[in-house]
Design an enzyme around this catalytic site. Sequence first.
Site, PDB file in Angstrom:
ATOM      1  N   HIS A  49       0.831  -1.214   0.000  1.00 58.09           N
ATOM      2  CA  HIS A  49       0.000   0.000   0.000  1.00 58.09           C
ATOM      3  C   HIS A  49       0.862   1.259   0.000  1.00 58.09           C
ATOM      4  O   HIS A  49       0.519   2.245   0.655  1.00 58.09           O
ATOM      5  CB  HIS A  49      -0.958   0.011   1.201  1.00 58.09           C
ATOM      6  N   GLY A 145      -4.717 -11.272  -3.704  1.00 57.61           N
ATOM      7  CA  GLY A 145      -3.536 -10.431  -3.517  1.00 57.61           C
ATOM      8  C   GLY A 145      -2.338 -10.859  -4.338  1.00 57.61           C
ATOM      9  O   GLY A 145      -1.221 -10.399  -4.105  1.00 57.61           O
ATOM     10  N   SER A 148      -4.028 -11.334 -10.021  1.00 59.91           N
ATOM     11  CA  SER A 148      -4.613 -11.991 -11.204  1.00 59.91           C
ATOM     12  C   SER A 148      -5.234 -10.957 -12.144  1.00 59.91           C
ATOM     13  O   SER A 148      -5.165 -11.104 -13.365  1.00 59.91           O
ATOM     14  CB  SER A 148      -5.661 -13.014 -10.778  1.00 59.91           C
ATOM     15  N   ASP A 192       1.904  -3.955  -9.797  1.00 57.07           N
ATOM     16  CA  ASP A 192       1.575  -5.265 -10.370  1.00 57.07           C
ATOM     17  C   ASP A 192       1.937  -5.325 -11.850  1.00 57.07           C
ATOM     18  O   ASP A 192       2.519  -6.299 -12.334  1.00 57.07           O
ATOM     19  CB  ASP A 192       0.078  -5.552 -10.201  1.00 57.07           C
TER      20      ASP A 192
HETATM   21  P1  ADP Z   1      -6.364  -9.851  -7.622  1.00 58.00           P
HETATM   22  O1  ADP Z   1      -5.773  -9.493  -6.297  1.00 58.00           O
HETATM   23  O2  ADP Z   1      -6.235 -11.299  -7.931  1.00 58.00           O
HETATM   24  O3  ADP Z   1      -5.885  -8.965  -8.725  1.00 58.00           O
HETATM   25  P2  ADP Z   1      -9.030  -8.671  -7.977  1.00 58.00           P
HETATM   26  O4  ADP Z   1     -10.231  -8.904  -7.120  1.00 58.00           O
HETATM   27  O5  ADP Z   1      -8.577  -7.288  -8.158  1.00 58.00           O
HETATM   28  O6  ADP Z   1      -7.923  -9.634  -7.432  1.00 58.00           O
HETATM   29  O7  ADP Z   1      -9.350  -9.247  -9.441  1.00 58.00           O
HETATM   30  C1  ADP Z   1      -9.867 -10.541  -9.622  1.00 58.00           C
HETATM   31  C2  ADP Z   1     -10.782 -10.556 -10.842  1.00 58.00           C
HETATM   32  O8  ADP Z   1      -9.976 -10.551 -12.051  1.00 58.00           O
HETATM   33  C3  ADP Z   1     -11.599 -11.836 -10.951  1.00 58.00           C
HETATM   34  O9  ADP Z   1     -12.788 -11.765 -10.205  1.00 58.00           O
HETATM   35  C4  ADP Z   1     -11.873 -11.884 -12.449  1.00 58.00           C
HETATM   36  O10 ADP Z   1     -12.943 -11.028 -12.795  1.00 58.00           O
HETATM   37  C5  ADP Z   1     -10.598 -11.328 -13.059  1.00 58.00           C
HETATM   38  N1  ADP Z   1      -9.672 -12.425 -13.412  1.00 58.00           N
HETATM   39  C6  ADP Z   1      -8.466 -12.684 -12.910  1.00 58.00           C
HETATM   40  N2  ADP Z   1      -7.914 -13.795 -13.498  1.00 58.00           N
HETATM   41  C7  ADP Z   1      -8.807 -14.220 -14.402  1.00 58.00           C
HETATM   42  C8  ADP Z   1      -8.853 -15.320 -15.330  1.00 58.00           C
HETATM   43  N3  ADP Z   1      -7.858 -16.200 -15.450  1.00 58.00           N
HETATM   44  N4  ADP Z   1      -9.960 -15.442 -16.101  1.00 58.00           N
HETATM   45  C9  ADP Z   1     -10.977 -14.565 -15.992  1.00 58.00           C
HETATM   46  N5  ADP Z   1     -10.990 -13.532 -15.155  1.00 58.00           N
HETATM   47  C10 ADP Z   1      -9.941 -13.357 -14.349  1.00 58.00           C
HETATM   48  P1  NG1 Z   2      -3.546  -6.680  -5.518  1.00 56.64           P
HETATM   49  O1  NG1 Z   2      -4.403  -6.854  -4.364  1.00 56.64           O
HETATM   50  O2  NG1 Z   2      -2.565  -7.763  -5.643  1.00 56.64           O
HETATM   51  O3  NG1 Z   2      -4.291  -6.521  -6.797  1.00 56.64           O
HETATM   52  C1  NG1 Z   2      -3.263  -4.004  -5.091  1.00 56.64           C
HETATM   53  C2  NG1 Z   2      -2.878  -2.933  -6.131  1.00 56.64           C
HETATM   54  C3  NG1 Z   2      -1.371  -2.610  -6.069  1.00 56.64           C
HETATM   55  C4  NG1 Z   2      -0.944  -2.270  -4.633  1.00 56.64           C
HETATM   56  C5  NG1 Z   2      -1.426  -3.383  -3.683  1.00 56.64           C
HETATM   57  C6  NG1 Z   2      -1.153  -3.059  -2.232  1.00 56.64           C
HETATM   58  C7  NG1 Z   2      -4.082  -2.854  -8.263  1.00 56.64           C
HETATM   59  C8  NG1 Z   2      -4.206  -3.415  -9.636  1.00 56.64           C
HETATM   60  N1  NG1 Z   2      -3.169  -3.412  -7.465  1.00 56.64           N
HETATM   61  O4  NG1 Z   2      -2.702  -5.258  -5.404  1.00 56.64           O
HETATM   62  O5  NG1 Z   2      -1.067  -1.532  -6.929  1.00 56.64           O
HETATM   63  O6  NG1 Z   2      -1.415  -1.007  -4.243  1.00 56.64           O
HETATM   64  O7  NG1 Z   2      -2.844  -3.600  -3.797  1.00 56.64           O
HETATM   65  O8  NG1 Z   2       0.221  -2.902  -2.021  1.00 56.64           O
HETATM   66  O9  NG1 Z   2      -4.793  -1.932  -7.916  1.00 56.64           O
END
Ligand code: ADP
Ligand code: NG1
Length: 463
Positions: A49, A145, A148, A192
């Site tokens: 963060h 986290g 993805s 990321d």
């Molecule tokens: P993260 O910390 O994994 O980035 P987020 O909640 O910000 O978590 O994003 C997760 C969302 O990204 C999932 O709910 C989905 O909508 C999308 N996503 C991630 N990986 C995939 C995948 N392999 N196929 C489809 N959607 C995906």
């Molecule tokens: P995660 O939760 O892995 O998607 C998010 C933010 C990063 C960073 C971290 C906290 C996005 C795409 N990613 O990561 O930039 O702020 O939280 O360190 O918003």
Amino acid sequence: MNCEGVPICTLSVKSCPYMQLIELFTNLYQIKPKFFVRVPGRVNLIGEHIDYCGYSVCPMALDQDVLLAVSIDTDKMLHLHNTDPKFENYVCSIDNIEINIKEKVPHWYQYYLCGVKGILDILPNDVNLTGMKVVVSGNVPQSAGLSSSSALVSAAALATAHSHKLSISKEKMANLCADCERYIGTQGGGMDQAIAFLANEGCAKHIEFNPLRSTDVTLPGRATFVIAHSLISMNKAATADFNCRVIECRLAAQILAFKQGVDWTKIKRLSELQQALSLNLSQMISLVESTLHEQLYTIDEIVTELGTSFQALEATSLTPNTKQIKTFKLRQRALHVFNEALRVKTFIEVCSRDNAEGDGFNDQVLPTLGRLMSESHESLKELYECSHPQLDRLVELSKNYTFGTRLTGAGWGGCTVSLLSPENVEKYMDFLKENYYKELGIVEGFSSILFATAPRGGACIYV
Ligand code: ADP
Ligand code: NG1
């Protein structure tokens, strides 16, 4: 600055995931894919963060990734199919990309569209739009986290750039993808997307922002990292929690700026304020302690302190999903950010000293790095309030087996990352299986929720 493009490699190995993708793609679309895109997830070792406040972080890329198989069409239609049946098919015209998020949780394809739009926004006028048929597959644990969403957005952007014959440097792709992922509504800082494009096999990365720079971090030879999923999922875009933290840091920076006689309307990040005041991190900590109070700040108090109106503050500082929030914590959030930035600095210094001395016999190195990671977790829990009781339980259970454990990524659920020595890995994982996962009814299928990991390479295109 390193200005290489994303590597384009020949797919020579008949590796399983690619062969399966080719078969599925061919059955589905009756043609062969023209190229593949691979973008990894990541684990952040330290620096949580703080990217969106402009401070540097230390992540590494994972084995787990998003893989796309792509063919190019003249008909300007974008066809998306996901190998996971829970994600619906999606088709739209490439010249009419709309990311209009109506539901609480965005649809999966809206993340994909963010990446497409990011490239279309910069496409020169004389480039003809190209349709694409795509199969998406991915094994980065979602909403955990491990990034993805950024792997998916970045893969979509890379596929769109390659289909339109655009060659863009890794740094530019990372910045562009950080910007376009914000179409989903969250105000991430760019860590990321940066590690997704800039990672090198075998090294973690020290990533600095404004401008984006990355340096290899050679981790001590005996350092092993284990990731454990708390099994609590947290979709960043589904609540205002993530953006609320971004805004709390911004408001803290603006009030401090105002009180120091700096034009607060020009300050968006704590790092910009530090630069404007020419102070070091310890001095910034003292400034926060002597200026900001611990009690909640009401929005009315902030408006009065800044001598502005709510409308003006909304325009300079808030996001659509934070303008309803009535109270903010400023001192605690700013203290986390400056202390965490200091921990990143120390973590990098300890790794580079260990690397320079190179004898591998300094038995204080892993405990020191572990201590920094534990302090990071404590600060995220107490000052930043983005942990979760299940994450805290994992941290507690890890104490006897690891040098340090912390939540990784945004938090409120998701994964922990632990530092340990190689001989403890099996014992530690067995202990968590018995004492954490069994209680939750999980006795098998651990490969995606509890695993050791080492730094992998960044995004690439396979032809
Ligand atoms: P993260 O910390 O994994 O980035 P987020 O909640 O910000 O978590 O994003 C997760 C969302 O990204 C999932 O709910 C989905 O909508 C999308 N996503 C991630 N990986 C995939 C995948 N392999 N196929 C489809 N959607 C995906
Ligand atoms: P995660 O939760 O892995 O998607 C998010 C933010 C990063 C960073 C971290 C906290 C996005 C795409 N990613 O990561 O930039 O702020 O939280 O360190 O918003």
